[in-house]
Enzyme design. Structure first.
Site, PDB file in Angstrom:
ATOM      1  N   LYS A 198       0.678  -1.017  -0.041  1.00  0.00           N
ATOM      2  CA  LYS A 198       0.255  -0.068  -0.167  1.00  0.00           C
ATOM      3  C   LYS A 198       1.012   1.381  -0.090  1.00  0.00           C
ATOM      4  O   LYS A 198       0.480   2.226  -0.770  1.00  0.00           O
ATOM      5  CB  LYS A 198      -0.907  -0.043   1.245  1.00  0.00           C
ATOM      6  CG  LYS A 198      -2.047   1.141   1.221  1.00  0.00           C
ATOM      7  CD  LYS A 198      -2.653   1.148   2.247  1.00  0.00           C
ATOM      8  CE  LYS A 198      -3.761  -0.125   2.357  1.00  0.00           C
ATOM      9  NZ  LYS A 198      -4.754  -0.121   3.231  1.00  0.00           N
TER      10      LYS A 198
ATOM     11  N   ARG B 177      -3.015   2.817   9.072  1.00  0.00           N
ATOM     12  CA  ARG B 177      -3.311   1.453   8.138  1.00  0.00           C
ATOM     13  C   ARG B 177      -2.164   0.644   8.017  1.00  0.00           C
ATOM     14  O   ARG B 177      -1.072   1.208   7.995  1.00  0.00           O
ATOM     15  CB  ARG B 177      -4.118   1.837   6.742  1.00  0.00           C
ATOM     16  CG  ARG B 177      -5.270   2.378   6.573  1.00  0.00           C
ATOM     17  CD  ARG B 177      -5.522   2.459   5.162  1.00  0.00           C
ATOM     18  NE  ARG B 177      -6.458   3.695   5.015  1.00  0.00           N
ATOM     19  CZ  ARG B 177      -7.829   3.452   4.845  1.00  0.00           C
ATOM     20  NH1 ARG B 177      -8.330   2.212   4.502  1.00  0.00           N
ATOM     21  NH2 ARG B 177      -8.396   4.422   4.671  1.00  0.00           N
TER      22      ARG B 177
ATOM     23  N   GLY C  74      -7.761  -7.339   4.751  1.00  0.00           N
ATOM     24  CA  GLY C  74      -8.653  -7.242   5.991  1.00  0.00           C
ATOM     25  C   GLY C  74      -8.142  -7.865   7.114  1.00  0.00           C
ATOM     26  O   GLY C  74      -8.691  -8.372   8.168  1.00  0.00           O
TER      27      GLY C  74
ATOM     28  N   MET D 133      -5.345  -7.380   8.997  1.00  0.00           N
ATOM     29  CA  MET D 133      -4.721  -6.403   9.988  1.00  0.00           C
ATOM     30  C   MET D 133      -5.644  -5.538  10.166  1.00  0.00           C
ATOM     31  O   MET D 133      -6.629  -5.164   9.758  1.00  0.00           O
ATOM     32  CB  MET D 133      -3.298  -6.252   9.660  1.00  0.00           C
ATOM     33  CG  MET D 133      -2.272  -7.441   9.773  1.00  0.00           C
ATOM     34  SD  MET D 133      -0.799  -6.983   8.952  1.00  0.00           S
ATOM     35  CE  MET D 133      -0.941  -6.645   7.280  1.00  0.00           C
TER      36      MET D 133
ATOM     37  N   ARG E 138      -4.131  -1.028  -6.468  1.00  0.00           N
ATOM     38  CA  ARG E 138      -2.851  -2.166  -6.435  1.00  0.00           C
ATOM     39  C   ARG E 138      -3.542  -3.306  -7.722  1.00  0.00           C
ATOM     40  O   ARG E 138      -4.564  -3.198  -8.110  1.00  0.00           O
ATOM     41  CB  ARG E 138      -3.056  -2.949  -5.062  1.00  0.00           C
ATOM     42  CG  ARG E 138      -4.328  -3.576  -4.687  1.00  0.00           C
ATOM     43  CD  ARG E 138      -4.463  -4.048  -3.232  1.00  0.00           C
ATOM     44  NE  ARG E 138      -6.080  -4.280  -2.966  1.00  0.00           N
ATOM     45  CZ  ARG E 138      -6.399  -4.654  -1.639  1.00  0.00           C
ATOM     46  NH1 ARG E 138      -5.405  -4.564  -0.773  1.00  0.00           N
ATOM     47  NH2 ARG E 138      -7.723  -4.485  -1.416  1.00  0.00           N
TER      48      ARG E 138
ATOM     49  N   HIS F 205     -16.148  -9.273   2.003  1.00  0.00           N
ATOM     50  CA  HIS F 205     -15.189 -10.138   2.532  1.00  0.00           C
ATOM     51  C   HIS F 205     -15.284 -11.556   1.659  1.00  0.00           C
ATOM     52  O   HIS F 205     -14.314 -12.255   1.316  1.00  0.00           O
ATOM     53  CB  HIS F 205     -15.446 -10.366   3.704  1.00  0.00           C
ATOM     54  CG  HIS F 205     -14.203 -11.274   4.638  1.00  0.00           C
ATOM     55  ND1 HIS F 205     -14.700 -12.492   4.773  1.00  0.00           N
ATOM     56  CD2 HIS F 205     -12.857 -11.131   4.717  1.00  0.00           C
ATOM     57  CE1 HIS F 205     -13.428 -13.223   5.468  1.00  0.00           C
ATOM     58  NE2 HIS F 205     -12.563 -12.287   5.427  1.00  0.00           N
TER      59      HIS F 205
ATOM     60  N   SER G  47       8.588 -44.170 -14.258  1.00  0.00           N
ATOM     61  CA  SER G  47       7.742 -43.134 -14.088  1.00  0.00           C
ATOM     62  C   SER G  47       7.738 -43.056 -12.554  1.00  0.00           C
ATOM     63  O   SER G  47       7.453 -44.054 -11.925  1.00  0.00           O
ATOM     64  CB  SER G  47       6.393 -43.562 -14.418  1.00  0.00           C
ATOM     65  OG  SER G  47       5.441 -42.848 -13.898  1.00  0.00           O
TER      66      SER G  47
ATOM     67  N   CYS H 230       3.866 -40.066 -12.027  1.00  0.00           N
ATOM     68  CA  CYS H 230       2.560 -40.266 -12.263  1.00  0.00           C
ATOM     69  C   CYS H 230       1.980 -40.008 -10.946  1.00  0.00           C
ATOM     70  O   CYS H 230       0.763 -40.231 -10.638  1.00  0.00           O
ATOM     71  CB  CYS H 230       2.225 -41.565 -12.788  1.00  0.00           C
ATOM     72  SG  CYS H 230       2.925 -43.060 -12.075  1.00  0.00           S
TER      73      CYS H 230
ATOM     74  N   TYR I  64       7.956 -35.664 -18.999  1.00  0.00           N
ATOM     75  CA  TYR I  64       6.624 -35.382 -18.888  1.00  0.00           C
ATOM     76  C   TYR I  64       6.048 -35.529 -17.600  1.00  0.00           C
ATOM     77  O   TYR I  64       6.710 -36.068 -16.753  1.00  0.00           O
ATOM     78  CB  TYR I  64       5.632 -36.189 -19.757  1.00  0.00           C
ATOM     79  CG  TYR I  64       5.796 -37.679 -19.412  1.00  0.00           C
ATOM     80  CD1 TYR I  64       4.684 -38.114 -18.481  1.00  0.00           C
ATOM     81  CD2 TYR I  64       6.586 -38.738 -19.695  1.00  0.00           C
ATOM     82  CE1 TYR I  64       4.583 -39.452 -18.201  1.00  0.00           C
ATOM     83  CE2 TYR I  64       6.636 -40.120 -19.379  1.00  0.00           C
ATOM     84  CZ  TYR I  64       5.522 -40.288 -18.417  1.00  0.00           C
ATOM     85  OH  TYR I  64       5.498 -41.635 -18.025  1.00  0.00           O
TER      86      TYR I  64
END
Lengths: 911, 911
Positions: A26, A96, A105, A107, A340, A457, A793, A860, A880
């Site tokens: 902030k 703040r 929200g 703090m 932000r 919220h 694998s 896997c 992969y």
């Protein structure tokens, strides 16, 4: 001496947007906004480092910080032409928090600081608005009392409600200046009673107290939990922003609001947000009054609105990302309070990244890096099936606060959500949510609130979590005490209780009583398809396969972009109701001949399944694992049998019939057959099934099982290949610990394969025989194992269990103790433990390739769909990853991002 | 061209004693004997390499070998002045196997080769002994028929018995020449019938056939099993020794015998062996006739006896070791047939090594290397307790063929031994044993035969295995068919059946009906003490500790030379009858307060145990492990509870009382308390207890347990130290997987330790806090673990289970399949798997020392007493091994031998 305090605003801004680690998100943004010429209320930021100093110094802010702070305050007073505590011309400030990472929200915040019995009178004179002034003072005492002096909010609310009753006021705004003055008196009495001291009139004490309370809030439970969830370090600290107050509640020429430069739920390019006239910012966010859509601000205050549009557009360009901003209009003058990068749903993240790229704002590479792979999950989740919905009762429609379908049993408290979630999916239903509900929101499949808007919220947090949410559904009544949800449908009252099924669609806001069906998502069109194609460009030749056992899943996997099957668990086929009897017959056989007879019955069924998989994966490899689980998994449970046998002598006809059904034998035979069955089950019983007679060990004891499965695989391959499908079978032997085991099983598979292919005249078919690496010994001796294995694998589920000596099932019993004491950095069964298990994986890849440089290597285990684990797999040089079909796009994106910050994996793979 | 055939004897010997790998043990020794001037019947050796050529060449001996063989035969015929197949003056030869390692009786032998219908008549003429000549021919047909032509022995025996019956002959020697001629006719008919061909009269066919049969016998089941047991490679091959026959059965001036230069059972320096007059060698070894003690040969044939004494004494000096020899006296002339280093019991090995060293024959170093550490086991085993024996019935006294006491249930077949041995200790009782009984002898705790001498098959093999054996106990009747053992005691017949208890003392030969008590061995005196002191000189600073849980075991451990305790399992104390109730109360507690109350009761008991250990180990370290097993091990079994609960509604008074006793609750409370107990037991139930809530995980969930144990340890240490005892506590935290776990538990132990020591004014007491490395992850992250750990102790039992993903308990179910298929080189729970688990151990030692160079490292798994594993531990640089008290001397010796062939361990330890 270190610089602890940075001023901003007016013509004196010391920080900038890059200083997040010092000024917090902030503070850095406020400084950056000032630098870009945006109107920001001036103030100063006390750095994050001071937060650590505060705790190191025994919960006291060091003296030198105080000195710098008051110097900055002097400057601020000069800029504003007001003085803190000046009865004639008082400066009011907000205090703040602001950490390097956004923790919305979590703090504490204090507004209207600087008011006391004298300055409030000065404010009355200056504003000629006694009601507003006293209301501000009232709010300040309440906030300061709660945050700094630790007095329960309810105690203040109780006094407020009492006065409202007395004044017959329905809402806060009905209260007069005198009502508010009376409340102030009561509030001050409360403070005296609770703390033994008067409410502080000294403004410097107010400022220092508020600042230190913000520091302390860094370690409140909510903040700690949030950081743990989001893996934010405890020692970053929060900055404190002291900023001159501006007021959105100075009458009808004032307003306050929040918004996004684009729709954060859908990503659509539309100006998006909410505002309230004559209100302070918290009124919007808290969801107490339902706010108006921001576009309507154009009607109310056209000039300010246009200025807001211009400024926010400029900010989006400046930051090259969607902005989440807060503003206040004080008596027609616009002030930007915050901006932000906006949080957004997965859907929005994809759309915005694609749009920004198409608009030329960001590059393709940046676009691909903009979306957190986990966020894609939201786009890939099933939706409510519209057809099935017809049979459900629609209760209403709220705000579509976080997309996706959610079906579950309702609970009314966060604790209940956590408790019930272990038994069934739950939906958390609340009037509105608060930061201390987070653990329940985490546990719930979906969230429904009857109050609050799109930025309430509940909505913000749910989107962050990727949890479907319908907010502000005012047509439903939520009574948390009686645990009921009430709605009126066609004039009739419908009441749902805790445990009843509810279905909701976070994309449309619709709410239904009952358990809905869901339909699959379609990743093959729209922005997602375009986005994924970009990701695939960067991913290069690193493959993503799917774990799929049946043809239906294989088809889904292809739809989601899987390039083959990385794991087909043949035993899943054994559990089919039409097959289990033959499987059991095989297990209960007393000799090889009888076993072979039973296996012969299973052969055509397995063959048909494999044929389906090969067909679906035309041109892509299909890894089929031979039988893995211990045989006792296929027979009745030992304890149940023991108990039934104990009950049998006194069993009545009903119970006997029940048992006969359970064990599929005539009632008359129970007495003789049950003990015989128990005997065989006892023989199969194991102390530690994880470490027992399973995997390749079964195939070594019963070679005929491996033989039958190999036959099914290659006969299916031949059958499908003859229809022109390109088949690439990869037969995987599980639970190898030493090369001798693989040698044994490979010989069987190879013999059968050659025989079947020879007979079909298809000797040239390309196939591989390899192994799962899921036992530490296999990894440690991977150079030897690779002499026989044509591919590896990594079965990281079992490899994690054996490497950590930790049973996944049993870990749940004490995982809480481990979480609370932070023993593991993350759940090792969700996120690959790179330090331990990962070390073994890397060792095995290197050893394996030292023997066989072209060894095909994949994973896997379930980690194959977890982004940080995918990155690891990329970096150690795997070919992969394989994961569940729905996570394939996540893995594709994670791999692309890994490639974009290549840790050397590409080199290893192609070495 | 390679040399395939080596001649020996006369004045033409091509090989020597060092050529074991080429000529086999027997061939090399024959050559060496010839070179030292010992009278050896001349012959030639076909090399071991030809054995491999034979198999590579499709079971045919290559032509060039034949050429060399016939050249050697020409030479032999020249030396002997006889010709193979010459009717007038026939040469007869023996054809014997001879591998690089001794494999007594495992492969085939053919004697009297060269006899046919014509040469037998020549022999009659030359020897004027038709009976002997026909008997030789009869024997040859039988041996050749069995070994080369694969006709069952029984078929010949049947014909022999028939003729004996017809001739009314009691024993073979009663048969006349004519009887034998008749048998030869029958034998030849049998051969014709079974093979379709006549018995080969052509002597070259006889020779080639016999030679190839010996090669084939390299891969017979007995030989393969023996090699597996003794870890001899399959590709070494056997040589074939063709040697001119000499005859011990040419009348009363002939004899044959076997012997040792010293007593192989006790090591005493006495001429030792057996002989038979007028017999062939196999008659002695097979145990059919009971032979006479070799010293009596001095009476019968004084000259030959003196020559034998001189030659064997010379051979012992030449080979610098006790010799096991075979000889034949043919018509007063002594021939040495074989000599080799003699197999001996552990007791004899030690005595001979010490004596040879004291005699100046070998050095101290050689003496230490002469004894296989495993052999010491025989010396350290308990003996029959003479006091307790009084209550048993003494059945008789046989030959003390292999020392040590054995107590077990009797079985009469090898198969039964293997089968029953899993349930109880068994003794194998046979008339005599044969090579195909080996698996049963392996499984048995002891062996009793009613026939045969000290060098009979049973005796030789039992000594090799270290299994107690009483041989030739002719006073007991063994009937293998009816499965009875009969003896006459005080004129009364005593009959034991399969499953009855029997006790025997292999050191005295005594046999007792019933289950005897045993007493401990004393390693602190005599040759063993001297020998061990030499071993300890070479062992240097590499320590040997013992695993001991209670003071009694600790005292035994000291007696056996343990330098501290490497593992005290505190939970073994928890299982005590006086403690279990408190342990259960602790487990069933619903909160910490109640748990602490129960723990407080356990504290003084644990303290007393620890005090005893510290006292016994005055001056040596004592490693105490905190609680390890899962809590459900301390409560009633879940299935039993479930069954009892199922039975409860219909239980009669008796059953109810039984249950009340079982669960220690009043009958009236069963109905209520049983379900409650089951509930808690269900909570504790685990799917994979090995990988569950145990080890440090318990201490993390219940810190109060660790706290109590730490308190007991340090209060005991203080208490004992105050009495002047030097106490070195080492607290070991089990099942560590990550350093965070150790950090957690170490903090508790450290806090309690400091508190207790502070209070006692003993803050300077030296103690360590360390960890067991028994989970792969701990090994992989050992550098991090060593940040906290002050010592490592490898728990290789669990480390083997987790590294191999193999539960020791469940492995027994399929271990046979693995053994048969040679998947593992050895049982990984007996012999450390150096390739896999060992790699991890080495990694952990190196990583740990990289963080903490002076890290103390040991092993406390059962491998710590297994010689090859001890050597491994030495070589990777551990500081000590710890094993069961009885294996301490074995570990001491193994460590000394490792030090003598140092693989770099010393350097690592002191780096």
């Amino acid at each position: 001496m270190s610089k602890h305090v940075y001023s901003f605003g007016g013509d004196y801004t010391e920080g900038d947007g890059k200083m997040k680690n010092i000024l917090g998100g902030k503070g850095a943004n406020l400084a950056e906004m000032c630098r870009t010429g945006v109107p920001v209320p001036p103030g100063f930021t006390i750095t994050c480092q001071v937060c650590n100093l505060y705790f190191e110094n025994g919960n006291k802010t060091p003296k030198e910080v105080n000195e710098q702070m008051y110097a900055a305050l002097d400057k601020l007073e000069e800029t504003m032409g007001k003085k803190l505590g000046d009865a004639a011309n008082p400066l009011l400030v907000s205090v703040r928090s602001g950490a390097p990472f956004s923790m919305p929200g979590m703090m504490d915040t204090i507004l209207n600081l600087g008011l006391n019995d004298k300055t409030v009178e000065g404010m009355v004179k200056k504003t000629s608005n006694p009601r507003f002034s006293y209301d501000s003072y009232r709010r300040f005492i309440q906030m300061f009392g709660n945050v700094v002096l630790d007095i329960e909010k309810d105690e203040f609310e109780h006094l407020l409600d009492a006065q409202k009753k007395k004044a017959k006021a329905k809402v806060d705004t009905d209260l007069t200046a005198d009502d508010l003055k009376a409340i102030i008196v009561e509030y001050k009495k409360l403070v005296k009673k609770k703390t033994g001291k008067d409410f502080p009139q000294e403004v410097k004490a107010q400022l220092e107290g508020a600042r230190d309370a913000v520091f302390r809030s860094w370690f409140n439970d909510r903040a700690k939990f949030y950081r743990k969830q989001n893996k934010i370090a405890d020692d970053l600290g929060t900055a404190v922003n002291v900023q001159s107050m501006v007021f959105g509640n100075m009458g009808d020429t004032s307003a306050t609001g929040v918004g996004f430069t684009r729709n954060p739920a859908t990503g659509d390019n539309e100006f998006y947000g909410e505002f309230l006239v004559n209100a302070q910012g918290e009124d919007v966010v808290a969801g107490i009054r339902t706010p108006r859509a921001i576009v309507q601000l154009g009607d109310v205050m056209p000039e300010a609105y246009q200025q807001l549009r211009d400024i926010t557009a400029k900010l989006e360009k400046h930051y090259r990302d969607i902005q989440d901003f807060e503003f206040t209009i004080e008596d027609t003058k616009l002030w930007m309070l915050q901006t932000r990068n906006g949080k957004r749903t997965g859907k929005a993240a994809v759309k915005i990244a694609v749009d920004h790229c198409n608009e030329g704002l960001i590059s393709k590479k940046e676009a691909v890096l903009r979306v957190d792979p986990n966020q894609l999950d939201q786009l890939l989740h099933p939706m409510l099936d519209p057809k099935a919905l017809k049979s459900l009762v629609k209760l209403g429609k709220g705000l579509p606060a976080s997309p996706g379908a959610a079906v579950g049993k309702i609970v009314f408290t966060a604790d209940a959500a956590v408790e019930q979630a272990t038994k069934a999916p739950v939906l958390l239903v609340r009037k509105e949510t608060a930061p201390d509900d987070i653990h329940g929101m985490e546990a719930a499949k979906g969230i429904l609130t009857s109050r609050g808007g799109m930025t309430s919220h509940a909505a913000v947090v749910a989107r962050g979590m990727g949890t479907p949410c319908v907010a502000g559904a005012e047509m439903v009544g939520v009574d948390e005490r009686s645990k009921t949800l009430t709605a009126t449908v066609d004039g009739k009252k419908v009441v749902l209780k805790e445990g009843d099924w509810l279905s909701l669609d976070g994309s449309t806001g619709e709410i239904f009583a009952g358990q809905a069906q869901t339909t699959e998502a379609d990743p093959s069109s729209g922005e997602l398809a375009q986005f994924m194609s970009w990701a695939d460009e960067f991913r290069g030749n690193f493959g993503v396969r799917a774990n799929a056992d049946i043809p239906r899943d294989a088809k889904t996997a292809r739809k989601f972009g899987a390039q083959g099957i990385g794991l087909c668990r043949t035993e899943h086929m054994f559990f089919g109701e039409d097959r289990l009897p033959f499987v059991q017959a095989m297990i209960l056989s007393e000799n090889e001949k009888d076993r072979r007879k039973a296996l012969l019955k299973l052969l055509p069924m397995q063959r048909a399944d494999f044929a389906g998989l090969f067909k679906a994966m035309d041109g892509f490899p299909v890894v089929i694992r031979t039988l893995d689980p211990p045989l006792h998994e296929f027979v009745p449970k030992r304890e149940e049998l023991m108990v039934d046998l104990a009950k049998l002598p006194h069993a009545d006809a009903k119970l006997k019939k029940e048992m006969a059904g359970r064990y599929k034998m005539p009632v008359g035979e129970l007495k003789k057959a049950l003990p015989a069955l128990l005997k065989r089950v006892e023989e199969l019983h194991e102390f530690n099934p994880m470490l027992g007679h399973r995997g390749c060990r079964l195939g070594i004891t019963y070679p005929e099982i491996t033989e039958m499965q190999a036959r099914a695989i290659f006969e299916a391959a031949v059958q499908v290949a003859k229809k022109g499908v390109k088949v690439i079978p990869e037969v995987m032997i599980p639970l190898i610990g030493s090369v001798a085991e693989l040698e044994n099983q490979k010989a069987i598979v190879k013999r059968v394969a050659e025989e079947v292919l020879e007979k079909a005249g298809m000797k040239k078919m390309h196939y591989l025989i390899g192994t799962m690496i899921e036992i530490p010994r296999a990894a440690l001796t991977a150079d030897k194992v690779a002499q026989e294995a044509e591919f590896f694998s990594f079965g990281t589920n079992d490899l994690t269990q054996t490497t950590m000596g930790l049973s996944r099932d049993d870990y749940t019993k004490f995982s809480k103790d481990y979480e609370n004491r932070k023993i593991f950095k993350a759940d090792p069964f969700a996120v690959l433990d790179q330090e331990g298990v990962g070390k073994l994986v890397k060792l095995a890849v290197d050893l394996g390739r030292s023997t066989r440089p072209d060894l095909e290597v994949g994973i896997c285990g379930e980690h194959g769909g977890e982004p940080s684990s995918v990155e690891f797999c990329y970096n150690v040089g795997m070919n992969y990853v394989s994961c569940s079909p729905f996570r394939v796009p996540i893995a594709r994106l994670a791999a692309a991002q890994a490639a974009l910050s290549d840790g050397g994996g590409e080199k290893m793979r192609t070495a």
